[in-house]
Structures are given as structure tokens and as C-alpha cells.
Motif scaffolding. Structure first.
Motif, PDB file in Angstrom:
ATOM      1  N   GLY A 170     -79.818 -90.045  89.518  1.00 56.21           N
ATOM      2  CA  GLY A 170     -78.509 -89.593  89.990  1.00 56.21           C
ATOM      3  C   GLY A 170     -78.387 -88.077  89.903  1.00 56.21           C
ATOM      4  O   GLY A 170     -79.284 -87.390  89.433  1.00 56.21           O
ATOM      5  N   ARG A 171     -77.247 -87.566  90.342  1.00 52.27           N
ATOM      6  CA  ARG A 171     -77.056 -86.115  90.354  1.00 52.27           C
ATOM      7  C   ARG A 171     -77.065 -85.530  88.944  1.00 52.27           C
ATOM      8  O   ARG A 171     -77.772 -84.575  88.654  1.00 52.27           O
ATOM      9  CB  ARG A 171     -75.727 -85.753  91.030  1.00 52.27           C
ATOM     10  CG  ARG A 171     -75.712 -86.043  92.530  1.00 52.27           C
ATOM     11  CD  ARG A 171     -74.545 -85.354  93.188  1.00 52.27           C
ATOM     12  NE  ARG A 171     -73.332 -85.504  92.377  1.00 52.27           N
ATOM     13  CZ  ARG A 171     -72.212 -84.813  92.577  1.00 52.27           C
ATOM     14  NH1 ARG A 171     -72.138 -83.955  93.552  1.00 52.27           N
ATOM     15  NH2 ARG A 171     -71.157 -84.993  91.810  1.00 52.27           N
ATOM     16  N   MET A 172     -76.261 -86.125  88.062  1.00 51.88           N
ATOM     17  CA  MET A 172     -76.228 -85.611  86.696  1.00 51.88           C
ATOM     18  C   MET A 172     -77.528 -85.938  85.979  1.00 51.88           C
ATOM     19  O   MET A 172     -78.088 -85.105  85.270  1.00 51.88           O
ATOM     20  CB  MET A 172     -75.044 -86.220  85.921  1.00 51.88           C
ATOM     21  CG  MET A 172     -73.698 -85.651  86.290  1.00 51.88           C
ATOM     22  SD  MET A 172     -73.550 -83.864  85.984  1.00 51.88           S
ATOM     23  CE  MET A 172     -73.828 -83.827  84.217  1.00 51.88           C
ATOM     24  N   GLY A 173     -78.010 -87.158  86.161  1.00 51.16           N
ATOM     25  CA  GLY A 173     -79.226 -87.580  85.480  1.00 51.16           C
ATOM     26  C   GLY A 173     -80.416 -86.710  85.811  1.00 51.16           C
ATOM     27  O   GLY A 173     -81.213 -86.347  84.932  1.00 51.16           O
ATOM     28  N   ASP A 197     -77.104 -91.081  78.622  1.00 48.35           N
ATOM     29  CA  ASP A 197     -76.543 -91.938  79.660  1.00 48.35           C
ATOM     30  C   ASP A 197     -75.523 -91.207  80.526  1.00 48.35           C
ATOM     31  O   ASP A 197     -74.419 -90.897  80.076  1.00 48.35           O
ATOM     32  CB  ASP A 197     -75.903 -93.182  79.011  1.00 48.35           C
ATOM     33  CG  ASP A 197     -75.550 -94.257  80.039  1.00 48.35           C
ATOM     34  OD1 ASP A 197     -76.126 -95.351  79.971  1.00 48.35           O
ATOM     35  OD2 ASP A 197     -74.699 -93.979  80.919  1.00 48.35           O
ATOM     36  N   PHE A 198     -75.931 -90.890  81.751  1.00 51.36           N
ATOM     37  CA  PHE A 198     -74.980 -90.428  82.777  1.00 51.36           C
ATOM     38  C   PHE A 198     -75.105 -91.418  83.928  1.00 51.36           C
ATOM     39  O   PHE A 198     -75.789 -91.173  84.916  1.00 51.36           O
ATOM     40  CB  PHE A 198     -75.320 -89.010  83.260  1.00 51.36           C
ATOM     41  CG  PHE A 198     -74.834 -87.921  82.343  1.00 51.36           C
ATOM     42  CD1 PHE A 198     -73.544 -87.427  82.466  1.00 51.36           C
ATOM     43  CD2 PHE A 198     -75.655 -87.405  81.363  1.00 51.36           C
ATOM     44  CE1 PHE A 198     -73.086 -86.410  81.630  1.00 51.36           C
ATOM     45  CE2 PHE A 198     -75.200 -86.395  80.523  1.00 51.36           C
ATOM     46  CZ  PHE A 198     -73.920 -85.893  80.650  1.00 51.36           C
ATOM     47  N   THR A 199     -74.476 -92.613  83.752  1.00 51.11           N
ATOM     48  CA  THR A 199     -74.596 -93.646  84.779  1.00 51.11           C
ATOM     49  C   THR A 199     -73.226 -93.946  85.381  1.00 51.11           C
ATOM     50  O   THR A 199     -72.571 -93.028  85.875  1.00 51.11           O
ATOM     51  CB  THR A 199     -75.230 -94.909  84.181  1.00 51.11           C
ATOM     52  OG1 THR A 199     -74.430 -95.367  83.081  1.00 51.11           O
ATOM     53  CG2 THR A 199     -76.641 -94.623  83.665  1.00 51.11           C
ATOM     54  N   GLY A 207     -72.309 -89.268  78.650  1.00 48.00           N
ATOM     55  CA  GLY A 207     -71.380 -88.481  79.437  1.00 48.00           C
ATOM     56  C   GLY A 207     -70.682 -89.311  80.491  1.00 48.00           C
ATOM     57  O   GLY A 207     -69.807 -88.808  81.196  1.00 48.00           O
ATOM     58  N   THR A 208     -71.042 -90.564  80.614  1.00 52.43           N
ATOM     59  CA  THR A 208     -70.393 -91.457  81.575  1.00 52.43           C
ATOM     60  C   THR A 208     -68.958 -91.699  81.130  1.00 52.43           C
ATOM     61  O   THR A 208     -68.726 -92.064  79.976  1.00 52.43           O
ATOM     62  CB  THR A 208     -71.131 -92.805  81.630  1.00 52.43           C
ATOM     63  OG1 THR A 208     -72.537 -92.553  81.694  1.00 52.43           O
ATOM     64  CG2 THR A 208     -70.673 -93.636  82.801  1.00 52.43           C
ATOM     65  N   THR A 209     -67.998 -91.505  82.016  1.00 52.06           N
ATOM     66  CA  THR A 209     -66.596 -91.687  81.633  1.00 52.06           C
ATOM     67  C   THR A 209     -66.165 -93.125  81.874  1.00 52.06           C
ATOM     68  O   THR A 209     -66.909 -93.924  82.443  1.00 52.06           O
ATOM     69  CB  THR A 209     -65.679 -90.743  82.432  1.00 52.06           C
ATOM     70  OG1 THR A 209     -65.959 -90.930  83.813  1.00 52.06           O
ATOM     71  CG2 THR A 209     -65.948 -89.314  82.044  1.00 52.06           C
ATOM     72  N   GLY A 210     -64.985 -93.468  81.415  1.00 56.55           N
ATOM     73  CA  GLY A 210     -64.424 -94.788  81.696  1.00 56.55           C
ATOM     74  C   GLY A 210     -64.513 -95.781  80.544  1.00 56.55           C
ATOM     75  O   GLY A 210     -64.067 -96.919  80.680  1.00 56.55           O
ATOM     76  N   LEU A 211     -65.080 -95.380  79.420  1.00 53.95           N
ATOM     77  CA  LEU A 211     -65.155 -96.276  78.261  1.00 53.95           C
ATOM     78  C   LEU A 211     -63.884 -96.141  77.419  1.00 53.95           C
ATOM     79  O   LEU A 211     -63.521 -95.043  77.005  1.00 53.95           O
ATOM     80  CB  LEU A 211     -66.364 -95.909  77.387  1.00 53.95           C
ATOM     81  CG  LEU A 211     -67.716 -96.367  77.911  1.00 53.95           C
ATOM     82  CD1 LEU A 211     -68.841 -95.685  77.138  1.00 53.95           C
ATOM     83  CD2 LEU A 211     -67.848 -97.887  77.801  1.00 53.95           C
ATOM     84  N   ALA A 212     -63.219 -97.254  77.162  1.00 58.70           N
ATOM     85  CA  ALA A 212     -62.033 -97.227  76.302  1.00 58.70           C
ATOM     86  C   ALA A 212     -62.460 -96.925  74.864  1.00 58.70           C
ATOM     87  O   ALA A 212     -63.597 -97.218  74.468  1.00 58.70           O
ATOM     88  CB  ALA A 212     -61.326 -98.575  76.365  1.00 58.70           C
TER      89      ALA A 212
END
Lengths: 257, 257, 257, 257
Positions: free
Chosen positions: D11-14, D64-66, D88-93
Motif C-alpha cells: 500500500g501507499r503507507m506500507g 501495520d498500516f492496513t 498506524g491503521t485508524t478505526g480501532l476502538a
């Protein structure tokens, strides 16, 4: 209510201190000291010497914005009497400060700051904190045309703090060897390896910018100061803080976090 | 629809030109020229030489972002055939440009610009316009660490324009004589009497700030450029403007106001 | 030597005009007009009314920084007598200005400027010139906490000039519809389609930034003003320029290229 | 040498992480994980899942940047095996993060940061530190036109940190009640009492300015970010720091002083 005596109360800085202390709610002026203004009517008595003043009124704190020639004598009177001192007058050697502090009554504090501008002090502290995380750092200072030396003392001190904080790492930016013939000086003055640039213009009073760079990002810390009122929050912070300290304390940053 | 041939279409600048021309509605690419890419499949034919290209397709404008070694030969083919040229390749002497323009067919224009960034060109024009009204002016340029000379050509040119525009007046700001021992360079490089400072950091691509000061005020003009797409509005402006001009035209400012 | 009479010479702006005219070599003060200061000893006579003043001394130019209530009467005396007027007092309707100009003696000029700060005027002119070349433009103004309306008149005027200059094109930047719930106002006030943001802080006097953006580049024009002395170069420019003009002239930009 | 596995390596960040880790001397890539790239030849093996990867190679750290949909499953594999995670993947509570951290082998660290840009993190920390010393603070953020919400998450977080740090004190600056009719929004959005302004322009990637003011002075902290490489020093800092920590750690500032 903290009771304050202001030495040099008729001078430019001193009268600004008087205004600031008068405007604050938790401090009050009990007297001024100024040989040139001792006859002047005012909201408080003005004495010719610190001795006369402290004989006549009770003061918790002496604020001194006077002259290099008289500041040491003022402190030598106040400190043994147990009056905390907040000093902005420059020109005192470290040894003299230490000697004066040693003469102080128990629990008395001698606080000296070369710079009372809260924002400038924070700029330097932030520069120190950021330095380890950025490969490059440069300092640009902007002062009025009346300033007769370059760069400013604050810029030199900032550069030194950056150099210490990132040591042993040094900058890998291209340096003065890349200046084109006839354009010597483009890369600034090197202070401990940190380029420092000085801009002079009638449009400035005292400003400074510290620029940190790393891959794809820049962090800039800038301080602009427009008149001597910018010293006053720092002077008040000193007045409010000395009561809880003793001995010699140098630098406003001691009281900021 | 203006028909455009792009010399150097496989290079970094050339391919950015291809993208910009493709995205615009009133211009179209009719062919590319690139010896290294002539076999490459594309949305348009790619030829090895300008002669082959102009023999095969009709073009109104040739855009040249190639190399100093080939640009003159390219223009020597296109101009006599009546194809207007928009040239960003550097290294052409003024005499060569004039000679090439003289060889052009009637009504044909040779347009050369050292800088196609609209914002940088405006910054320089504004600096020229402001200079007569301010006692002081300084230039600060900010570039990536890969830049191997200081100051930048744009900074030097800006300083020269300021010096000309305010002549015979010169700055009265304190100069290099106020630099403290060991801090030589603090006041920057003097370019025609205008201090120029160069900052180098991985955090910049190409930025410049021009600072004008007079009593109690500062006027700052700043340009930041982050990649070569910043050239493209200027290239399109050139393509759209050359049709109405003839002869040699130098500088994007000619087409801006 | 241009002979100047200063109406409102004891006021804040008027006394700054007196200082600036006194300091300049090619202009001189021949009298002041101020009902509150007519008895005050000075380097020049001070009269209570413009009629008394112009009866007593010869003046080439009347500078008026007074009050909305008295400026029209002052001009109605001076202009028919052939005294050029430089007016910074606000509150005069355009119709009134035109009427007053019509009453002027032949060859006499009524010059009115809402803003005498050279840098602010240039900022607006540069914004007008840049607007056609950039898809986006926003205005940020910074003023002292005492300012009781937002945005400033200069910011509104700048936004209007940008909107006119790029018409019929409008901005394609995301607007107020992208503001998150509870964060209304984040994208600023829309003035003729140009977002305007107002910052208030004790640390500012009067500053403004105009930001233009296009692909990969940003052009920023910023003006900082720190005290009313910043008006003075513009007042002097007006005094030196009115002699060669006649009729009504509005705006300092008329005299700046 | 720290052995790193990169999830989302195509991916871009990865892929930027791959470049940064490859360039650093004290860390090395032992494998990538990417279902879309598992067949791709490379300098290291690429697996379709984290399980396959950790069965095949020894890794100290998983970066992990997924995507929000797969990150939790990735961590649920790595942490119990004792592999420290840099996420760095966002969205985890927060609850999910805590649950995952609880599942980790002894001495294993789960490090999550919403922002890996060192300069942006320092800007926020400096804003928190400065807030108690200044009566006024405002935030201006500058982003590309593609950003579809305003203000940015970083700006909101910065405003919240300022509000907390200066509590119970609030700003005394004139607010939205001073906006002129038709100019609503000029004073920005109020986030916990701190005005936040959002500028949108093609000329920006991601920038932010925090402005502090007190009498006669302004302190400005600005961060400019130009591409995703600005994340990489923070990712490397995380990789180098997790080995000495255990449990859940949130925020890059934990590793910066």
C-alpha cells in the motif's frame, strides 16, 4: 497580597513594572526607589535609596530594573533583610550573583532572568525539546534598525541550546562552502554549527523564528514582541514565584513547568 | 484547440507537461519527441526528432523541456516552419535566443522563461513594485538540502530587481559591520546592496520570502513550491499566449498583466 | 517646501502627522488647527478653526484627521480657497466628497484615503493582481482584542477585490458544507465567495494575510502594522502628490504606480 | 538489528515504511504481508497473511498500516506470539485496543498512534505547554482541497489540549457575537472555547498554525507536512522504542521526552 518595591520606578522598564503590578489583583506596590524621582507625587512613596525604602515600608519582593552600576548595591541591602529579589538588570557576573545570594537571609530568593518575555523563553525551551528529532535547524532573528550588533543574544543562546540538545549529532545541511563567489554570508553565521540569520528593518521590534526540518516536514517556532509590555507577564510570574523558593535562581524557565 | 508537440516528453518535466496539457480542455497533444521513448506506446505518437515530428503531424506550439545540448537544434527546426515555441530548457545565451528568433517565420513567437511558476514570477513583480515605498528589504530563500549553491538564482534576481526599483536610494539598515566577531554571515550575502539569506532543510522544496519594512509596518511576500506541478499553470499560460505574439519574448511576467 | 496645515493636530493621528511632517525635509508645518489645543505653546501657531488658520497663514495643503462631525466643514473652507486637502477622517459619504470637490477652486485636489498604510494598500493591489492566476484565495486578518467587529473593513475590501478580479471564475474549494456538526464557522465567513477568517489576540495590532493557492504552490501576501506611525509614509505621499492633481481622488493606490 | 515485518507492504503507507526501514541502519525488513502482492518478487518474502508470515520468519516488530477491517485480526495473531506491534491503521476502538493488549504475551507492547508525524506531535505538546501562559490561543489549519471535513482531527485535538491546559481559565477575546451580519463564521469554529479556522487550497498538503497572544507578544507554532515521508521518522521511533515497553501505549508523544 504580595507587597512589591520597585527599584528604578521612574525608568522605562520600571514604570512598565509599576503599571503591571498596579493592574494585577494579587500584588501591590508599597514603594518605589528612584533618585531622580523621589520628589514626584504618586500613588505610593518614592525613596532615593533601597535602604531608606526598606527602613520605611514592609516589602515582600524587590523588583530591580535599574543600571549595572547600582543593582548589586540594591541587592546587597535587600537580600540580608529577607526581601526576595526579582532582577532584570543585566551586567551582573555569575560570581557576583552567587555572592549576593550567599548573603541572603534564610529562605530568601534571588531571582535573575536575562529575558522576562514568556514567549521568548518558551520558544527557546521548545527549540531545545525539538532539536533531537530533526536533522536540520536554523535560526532567523528580526530586529529594529537601531540594533547595533548581530545576531541577537537570544538567537545565539537558542543556537547553543539546539547544538547541545542534539549533540553529538550535527547538521548535514550544505554549509558555507556552497556560497557562490560574491555571495558570502548567504548561509548565515554558524553558532555552534547552527546557522543564524539576522534581518534588520524599521518594521520590527524583536522577532525570532526557529525552523526545524526533516523529510517532508517543517516545524517552525516564532516569537514576535512589539513593546516592553511583553516583559510584564514574566515579571509577575517571578514576583508570584520567588516566595516559595530560596537561593539563586536564574532564568524564567525555572518557573514555567 | 491548440495543437501541442512536447519535446522531452519522457523526461520529468516533459511528462508533467504532457499530463497538464492532457488535462486542459482547450489544448491537445499531437505528438511527443524523445529519442529515448520513441518506441513507447502512448495516447499520441512519439518521434525521435523534431524534424520527423513536424513532417508527420501539424502542431501550433512546440514545448521544449529538454537539454542545453539539443534545445537550440529543436528550435532551429520549428521556428522557420512557423511553429511557436515555449521553452523552459535553460542554458541558452541571449545571443542564441535572438538568432533563433530571427530565423522564425513571420508571426512566429519564441517564448523563453527561466521560471514558469506563476507565484514565483508574481512574487518578483510585487517585490519590484513595493521596493520604492520601503526603506528596507531583505530576501530569505528556503531550499532542500540537495541544492548545492546558495543563494538561489531566483533570490539573486529578486534582490537585483529590488535594487533597481529603489535606485538611487539604498538601504540604511545596519550591515555586515555590525556582525559580532565569530558570527560573520549573520547579516547575509549582499546582492546589489540587498541582504539575501539562504536556509537549507530537508523539509523544504523551494520557498522564498521577501520582507519590506518601514516605520511600524512590515510587508511580506512569500512563495512556497512543493513539486514540479507548480510549473504547469505557467506552461499552459505560455501555450495559450504565444499565438498572439511574435519574435522573442523572455519571461512569464510578459503574459501576466 | 510644501506648507502644511494640520487639522486635529492635538489628536492621536494629528500629532503623529505633526511629527512626520516635521521630520521630513521637503515639507513644513505652518499651523495646526485644534479647538482643544489652541492655547498650547508649540513650534507653530495653533488656531481654533480652519477659517482663522487660513486667514492668518499661507498653506499649500490641509491635512485633516479630525472627526466625522467637523471634517466636511473644514474642507468646505479650504477647498474653495485653493488649498489641497489630504483627508484621513472617515465617515464622509461619496456624495458629500463629490460635492466638496465640486466646490474647490480650479486646480485644487481633494484626496481622501480610507487607509494610509502603504503596505496595506500594496497588499490589496497585489491581491487584485494575483487573483486571476490562482484557483483559491482566502483572507486571514489578525487584530487586537479591542476590535469590536469581525472581519475588518480591510479584509472585506480585499475579499471583494479578489472576487472582482477573478470573476466570473469562483473558488472550487470545499466550503461551509464540509464543516462538521458543532464546528460551524471553521471555513470562515464568505465575502463575495472568498473565505475570510478573523483572529483576535492581545498580541496583535493589525495584521492580514492573503493566501493564494494552485497546484503545488502557495503565494502569501502579509502585512503587519504595529502602530499609527505606519500611516505616515502614506500621508507624506499624499501631501507630496496632491499638488499635481485636481478634483476628487480616492485611495492611496492612485499615487502608487 | 531489529527485525521488522510490514503488514500492508504494497500500500501507499506500507511501501513508504518499507523504504524507510530499508534506509535505516539499525532495523531490517524480514518480510512483508499483503494479499494483493504476495506473488511479487522483492528483496524480502511477501506473505498473504500474518499467520503465514510469523510461521515462516522470525520478527521482533510488526508494523501495520492496513485497513480497519483487517488490523485487529493481524494484531490478534502477532501479540500473543510476543511480537511487538506498531500500528498506524485508524478505526480501532479503545476497548478493542485494550482487549488486544491484554491478549499479548508477557513483555509485549502494542503501540498505536493516530499521528506519526514527529513535528505535528511536538506542535501539540508545545501548545499544551504554552497554553497556561497566554490569555488567547487560536488554531488555523491548512489542507488540500480534497479534504472533505473541516476542521481537521489534529486541529480539534490541539484545541482540546489547549482548553484543558489552561482550564479553568477561558479566553477573553471577542467572539462570534462580534461577527458582522452576513459575515458569520469569521471568528471560526469554537472547539472547547478555542477558535479554529480551516483554510483549503490546492497549494497545501497538511499544515497547522497555533497562535498564542499576550500583551505585546505573539508565540506561533507551525507545522507543515508535504508528503507521507513525514510519517517515517515517527514510525522508526516507534519501532526502536517498543522493545523496551509492554502493554498498550497510545500516542507518539510517549516516546518523545
Amino acid at each position: 497580597m504580595i507587597r512589591v518595591a520597585v527599584a528604578g520606578c521612574a525608568g522605562r522598564m520600571g514604570s512598565a513594572v509599576v503599571d503591571a503590578v498596579t493592574a494585577a489583583e494579587d500584588v501591590e506596590i508599597v514603594c518605589g526607589i528612584d533618585p531622580h524621582a523621589s520628589g514626584k507625587a504618586d500613588a505610593f512613596p518614592v525613596f532615593a535609596t533601597v535602604t531608606e525604602a526598606l527602613d520605611a515600608v514592609e516589602a515582600d519582593v524587590l523588583v530591580d530594573f535599574t543600571q549595572p552600576a547600582v543593582v548589586a548595591a540594591n541587592l546587597a541591602v535587600a537580600l540580608p533583610r529577607g526581601v526576595d529579589c526579582v532582577v532584570g538588570t543585566t551586567g551582573l557576573a555569575t560570581a557576583t550573583l552567587e555572592e549576593l545570594a550567599a548573603s541572603a537571609a534564610d529562605g530568601t530568593c534571588l531571582f535573575y532572568a536575562p529575558n522576562f518575555t514568556t514567549g521568548a523563553v518558551l520558544m527557546m525551551e521548545f527549540a531545545r525539546a525539538a532539536a533531537p528529532y530533526f536533522p536540520e535547524a536554523e535560526v532567523i532573528e528580526f530586529h529594529h534598525c537601531n540594533k547595533k550588533d548581530a545576531p541577537s543574544g537570544t538567537a545565539v543562546r537558542t543556537a547553543q541550546m539546539i547544538a547541545e540538545a542534539r549533540s553529538p549529532r550535527v547538521s548535514a545541511a550544505p554549509g558555507r562552502e556552497t556560497e557562490m563567489p560574491g555571495a558570502e554570508g548567504a548561509r548565515g553565521a554558524l553558532v555552534d554549527g547552527v546557522p543564524v540569520h539576522a534581518v534588520r528593518s524599521m518594521g520590527y521590534v524583536a522577532s525570532q523564528e526557529v525552523i526545524f526540518g526533516s523529510l517532508g516536514q517543517t516545524l517552525t517556532i516564532r516569537h514576535d514582541s512589539w513593546d516592553r509590555t511583553s516583559y510584564m507577564p514574566g515579571v509577575l510570574l517571578g514576583i508570584r514565584s520567588v516566595g516559595e523558593r530560596e537561593g539563586l535562581i536564574v532564568g524564567l524557565e525555572t518557573f514555567m513547568d
